[in-house]
Write an enzyme that holds these catalytic residues in place. Structure first.
Site, mmCIF file in Angstrom:
data_model
loop_
_atom_site.group_PDB
_atom_site.id
_atom_site.type_symbol
_atom_site.label_atom_id
_atom_site.label_comp_id
_atom_site.label_asym_id
_atom_site.label_seq_id
_atom_site.Cartn_x
_atom_site.Cartn_y
_atom_site.Cartn_z
ATOM 1 N N ASP A 8 21.054 -10.164 26.793
ATOM 2 C CA ASP A 8 21.299 -10.887 27.983
ATOM 3 C C ASP A 8 21.753 -12.420 27.445
ATOM 4 O O ASP A 8 21.086 -13.046 27.043
ATOM 5 C CB ASP A 8 20.059 -11.246 28.584
ATOM 6 C CG ASP A 8 20.242 -11.954 30.077
ATOM 7 O OD1 ASP A 8 21.098 -12.827 30.065
ATOM 8 O OD2 ASP A 8 19.352 -11.998 30.948
ATOM 9 N N LYS B 255 27.014 -17.336 34.110
ATOM 10 C CA LYS B 255 26.933 -18.705 34.309
ATOM 11 C C LYS B 255 28.384 -19.368 33.881
ATOM 12 O O LYS B 255 29.196 -19.567 34.647
ATOM 13 C CB LYS B 255 25.984 -19.061 33.446
ATOM 14 C CG LYS B 255 24.505 -18.943 33.983
ATOM 15 C CD LYS B 255 23.381 -19.681 33.325
ATOM 16 C CE LYS B 255 21.967 -19.367 33.869
ATOM 17 N NZ LYS B 255 22.003 -19.906 35.409
ATOM 18 N N PHE C 79 13.153 -14.400 30.930
ATOM 19 C CA PHE C 79 13.751 -14.719 32.093
ATOM 20 C C PHE C 79 15.061 -14.196 32.317
ATOM 21 O O PHE C 79 16.028 -14.518 31.544
ATOM 22 C CB PHE C 79 13.838 -16.357 32.212
ATOM 23 C CG PHE C 79 14.657 -16.888 33.363
ATOM 24 C CD1 PHE C 79 13.557 -16.991 34.562
ATOM 25 C CD2 PHE C 79 15.668 -17.121 33.572
ATOM 26 C CE1 PHE C 79 14.179 -17.112 35.803
ATOM 27 C CE2 PHE C 79 16.325 -17.179 34.795
ATOM 28 C CZ PHE C 79 15.469 -17.224 36.149
#
Length: 413
Positions: free
Chosen positions: A230, A259, A145
């Protein structure tokens, strides 16, 4: 306990009428938040054990972060990269030092960071490695993801992310997560990068075998391929280390961050690498109007300062042990497995008790907010400011929900 009273119902009705239905949220309407707690429009308090998918690592409205945000609002918030700002340089310098790299490409969302990393890898392949234009390929992992843009869903194996959105972007090769031999077999002379989550988040907090990332690092080095990590969800103290890669003493060529980098206040992401990688970008080849804006940069600098103390990494490691121990004690009582590192846990629920979504609704009624993934998995990822007592309380509520569901299922047999 019902979660939808008059005030909530009004807000939910407006959202349902005017907001695209691309999410299926819990029926909790947040009105305020502080630390690890969210208060809804009726005044009910909930322990936030999701932290906006790790965007609120430092807690809601951390005083140092909100203070710098308030101060920056009184000076300058946006000039675009058409001009310089006094906040961008210090932010990039601080983040580069934290990562042990030379350059920072500031962006906004995590998906933008991933897209930017893909562009950088392809440009590096063309300009530095000598891959023919348009021939570059990037190796990715199954059940990844990395976002939901067209290029990213092009290499997703989640049909809900792909169905109906084609045609897809070419240039990606998918191999099983945790299998370094599959990566080695997929590499050819036109491979420019291996893009991985060190720990797969959306897949259910999947921790790879101990030799996986070190072997990926070695394979990438031997084949002159960029290793791109990531760390958008796993990074910035979530797992008990600054980066999840640190657990295996692995340093990727490129970090993708987001984030928590924005402190739960502003969208802020970054691609971080050395000059021989990020130096392939030249004026006009990539950009973002809001990327690196003064407000986000000021907040990002404060986030890096908080991380530099090591306090949050230590909290996540210590409290994470408590969280995992308490959750593992529930195996056999409705829990099948618990995975993760630090304050990040994937909990597989016995399907006989219901779906993860059903359990997350019941937990919300008990005042604990989590979110489901992949059917029967719950994710626990509280802000790193959570306390031992709050962890114990959350697990007690979870224990009660499991017991109630077991009793209910038994009564209807």
């Amino acid at each position: 306990m019902t979660l939808v009273d008059a005030g909530s119902a009004d807000a939910l009705a407006l959202e349902d009428r005017y907001t695209a239905h691309n999410y299926s949220p819990l029926p909790v309407v947040a009105a305020s938040a502080d630390g690890a707690w969210i208060t809804d429009v009726e005044g009910r308090r909930y322990l936030d054990c999701l932290a906006a998918y790790s965007a609120v690592n430092f807690g809601h409205r951390h005083p140092a972060i909100t203070a710098v945000a308030h101060a920056q609002l009184d000076t300058v918030t946006l000039v675009s990269r058409a001009f310089h700002s006094d906040r961008l340089g210090p932010f990039c310098a601080a983040l580069a030092r934290l990562c042990g790299k030379e350059l920072v490409l500031p962006m906004n969302s995590g998906a933008e960071a991933v897209e930017s990393g893909i562009k950088v890898a392809r440009k590096w392949g063309t300009d530095v490695k000598g891959v023919p234009a348009g021939e570059a390929n990037i190796i990715v992992a199954e059940n990844n993801f990395h976002g939901r843009t067209i290029s990213i869903v092009s290499f997703s194996t989640d049909e809900s992310a792909r169905s109906g959105f084609g045609p897809f972007t070419p240039g990606f090769r998918t191999v099983p997560f945790g299998d370094p031999d599959a990566i080695a077999a997929a590499i050819d002379e036109n491979t420019v990068a291996v893009l991985l989550e060190p720990i797969q988040g959306e897949a259910g907090i999947i921790v790879p075998p101990a030799d996986y990332l070190p072997r990926v690092r070695d394979i990438c080095s031997r084949h002159r391929v960029l290793m791109i990590a990531d760390e958008i969800q796993s990074g910035l103290a979530r797992t008990g280390r600054t980066f999840a890669c640190d657990h295996w003493d692995v340093v990727p060529d490129v970090y993708l961050l987001g984030k928590a980098l924005g402190g739960g206040v502003m969208p802020l992401s970054a691609v971080v690498a050395d000059a021989d990688v990020l130096g392939v970008l030249h004026p006009g080849e990539h950009g973002s109007t809001f990327g690196g804006n003064p407000l986000a940069a000021a907040i990002g600098t404060t986030v890096v300062e908080l991380l530099a103390t090591g306090e949050f990494q230590s909290r996540s490691a210590t409290l994470g042990t408590r969280l995992h121990d308490r959750l593992r004690a529930l195996i056999g009582s409705g829990v099948l497995a618990v995975r993760g590192l630090g304050l990040w846990a994937g909990v597989d629920i016995d399907p006989a008790l219901g779906t993860g979504k059903h359990l997350s609704h019941l937990l919300a009624q008990h005042g604990v907010l989590v979110k489901d993934t992949h059917g029967s998995t719950l994710r626990f990822a509280p802000p790193l400011v959570i306390t031992e007592e709050e962890i114990d309380w959350a697990v007690e509520q979870f224990t009660a929900v499991l017991a109630e569901e077991r009793a209910h299922r038994a009564s209807v047999r």
